[in-house]
Design an enzyme around this catalytic site. Sequence first.
Site, mmCIF file in Angstrom:
data_model
loop_
_atom_site.group_PDB
_atom_site.id
_atom_site.type_symbol
_atom_site.label_atom_id
_atom_site.label_comp_id
_atom_site.label_asym_id
_atom_site.label_seq_id
_atom_site.Cartn_x
_atom_site.Cartn_y
_atom_site.Cartn_z
ATOM 1 N N ASP A 192 -6.469 3.058 -0.348
ATOM 2 C CA ASP A 192 -6.169 3.155 1.076
ATOM 3 C C ASP A 192 -7.448 3.035 1.931
ATOM 4 O OD1 ASP A 192 -4.851 3.628 3.536
ATOM 5 O OD2 ASP A 192 -3.070 4.313 2.258
ATOM 6 N N HIS A 267 -4.325 -1.360 5.218
ATOM 7 C CA HIS A 267 -5.065 -0.324 4.898
ATOM 8 C C HIS A 267 -6.169 -0.566 3.610
ATOM 9 C CE1 HIS A 267 -2.389 2.932 6.426
ATOM 10 N NE2 HIS A 267 -1.346 2.082 6.561
ATOM 11 N N GLU A 333 2.317 -1.110 7.752
ATOM 12 C CA GLU A 333 1.570 -0.753 8.851
ATOM 13 C C GLU A 333 0.250 -1.703 9.071
ATOM 14 O OE1 GLU A 333 2.194 4.173 9.366
ATOM 15 O OE2 GLU A 333 0.520 3.378 8.109
#
Length: 766
Positions: A192, A267, A333
């Site tokens: 991440d 990410h 996202e």
Amino acid sequence: MKKLLLITFVVFLYQGIYAQQTVNIIPKPVSLKLTAGSFTLNPQTVISLNGKRKTLKPVATFLAAAIQQISGYNVSVKHKSTNVIELSLTNNQEIGEEGYKMQVSSNRIKIEANTPAGIIYGIQSLLQTLPQIRTNAVLKVPAMEIVDFPRFKWRGMHLDVSRHFFGPEVVKEYINLMATYKLNTFHWHLVDDQGWRIEIKKYPKLTEIGAWRVDETDKVWSSRPQAKPGEPATYGGFYTQEQIKEIIKYAAQRNITIVPEIEMPGHVASAIASYTYLSCTQKPQLPLTGGDYTGMSSNYCAGNDSVFTFLEDVLDEVTALFPSKYIHIGGDEVDKTSWKHCPKCQARIKHEGLKNENELQSYFITRIEKYLISKNKKMIGWDEILEGGLAPEATVMSWRGEGGGIQAAKMKHDVVMTPGNPVYFDHYQAGPEGEPLAIGGFNTLKRVYDYEPIPHELNAEEQKFVLGAQANLWTEYITTKENVEYMVLPRMLALAEVVWTPKENKDWLDFNQRLKYHFRGFEQKGYHYSPGNFTVHITPISKEGKLLISLSTEIVNGEIYYTLDGTDPDTQSTRYTEPILINSSAVLKAVTVINGKAMGTKPVEQTFVIHKAIGKNVNYTYPVSRYYQADGPNSLTDGVKGTYAVGKYWHGFSGKDLIATIDLDTQTAVSTISLGCLQNYSDWIFMPQWVKFEVSENGKDFTEVQLIKNPVSLSEKSKIYNFTAQFKAIQARFIRVSAKVLDALPKGHSGEGKPAWLFADEITVN
């Protein structure tokens, strides 16, 4: 006659002892029948194998080690007819690949299954009938017959080791807890923005740079400053490939498959900090310390072929390392702003005949899926991989509610249900007063237990694509082993029963009774766990202009005591027995009481406001976000004012204005209208730019009575403000309240330039 009486007495005594036997297995078996007697484990007990010895020897070793740990007995594997635990491979279609049958009598325990996995689960059930640590008590297993098999194939737990790093021993403890409760899939979030945790030999900088950051652990995640050049990067860590192999072996012994998550295309700030050419801007950056993304790149450049070369190289090493048929590629996202301004990405869109950046994401994901298929792997990703078109063979993990999972199942794609509500275990499970600081939300033990992974929107054929469910533990706010334990225990046990036990066999009260044995074990082993959610739940019932309040507690046999004058309640206060009529504005406080003791850190508190719009219908021009619907469509007129708990009572709008129209049913004298709003800087929730109040007699022609501009500073971290219009009394039947959302988050905010959330609760009319 005396002999007959003696026999009768013995029979009654025997039946009485048998009736007192309890078995506390979690998850609850499909079928369990207690019979007379018990089996005693002692130094003479042996393990007998019936089937391929090479196949059964590892599970026999696992059982012997578990027995040695709680008894000190060195149980050997040999053939014996009495005082034996027999592990037997069979061919029984009823129990499937992971099911088992167990029969316990006074001289034999027999566990039979079609596979070693089933034997392992039979062993786990057996161990839950014994002390959980060595106490040197006599080890008796109640005589019984069990037939057991899981409801779902995918029974998962996720652990984020990127936001905060946890060493191999913590990972093994997590896996062992999963195995105890028959969960079979460990989703290991290895990559991440804030840390790259897996050794990739071809790209050593990923762990030399991407695994380490400036230590800001003493600060709240959202408030951590970005790293500055020259500051030492001392926080972090990674797993070598040899460590990963050892953890994979440890998990496999417990029938747990590890699914690695290698995030893409978003990410990935940790990868970009290591190799700057992977981003669209190709500007150097330092590893992120927390949630401040100002000026940082976190997406791979989808127009750069070197990115795909890099990812294929990474996946070569990942697929060689992990035997799992699934590789998780994230896909969530993705802020596509960088792609919109990137010449290479725009050239890719044009060359491939794509319509927009959503289709560019689909192109990216589909290209990666093709490569994984060439490695004999299946791709799984978060539900955003649906955007722009779903890759042909992709499995979807539905986290933003169940909508993505429903959509994918209707498209005949496999689905794993993991909705934020109720299976995000980084959310509060109690309180929140007195609880460890969490990211938000409120997913209690009962909410987890009540979860049903099969949505009613799916027909019988579509339901077959739901592989199961999983809980996720994101670790932005979780920094220690103790905190990891506390956030998953006992919610992990509730999830286990959701995904294993037949729906019709579940029983909340029975689960609570069995849970006591496991709580004792947690204490004996030194595990940190939540004893329960003692917070009283308040449910407003607005009807015909009256406001009733229903109170409830999750705690079995808990009583509720309350006050209406704002004072703290105790056992001398009013005991709750039926819904409370609120006929004037009041401050209610309530506590759960167990055995005469008020539980929890502080009473739950709620303010109620009586006004002329109580219970009236509200119509919205733009729909409320499905994530923040409070108690339903009329939450703005239920008399309950929102608090600082983001997930309760507030109606949320993402990038949309609030335009709400209330029908008062009759012409009513109105002189005051008010709208409550919340600002919570770290959650992207800001006050509206202005609020406009209008009235109408017919619901078509509205007259503005006042427009109030926002007086709250954009830098205010957390505030509730009531926009209130006061004017000379006029007759009106309809009220319209409009609140203008903040179009762009302020400069310096981690989401700078993006639309804000608008949170509103309670329109009061007097």
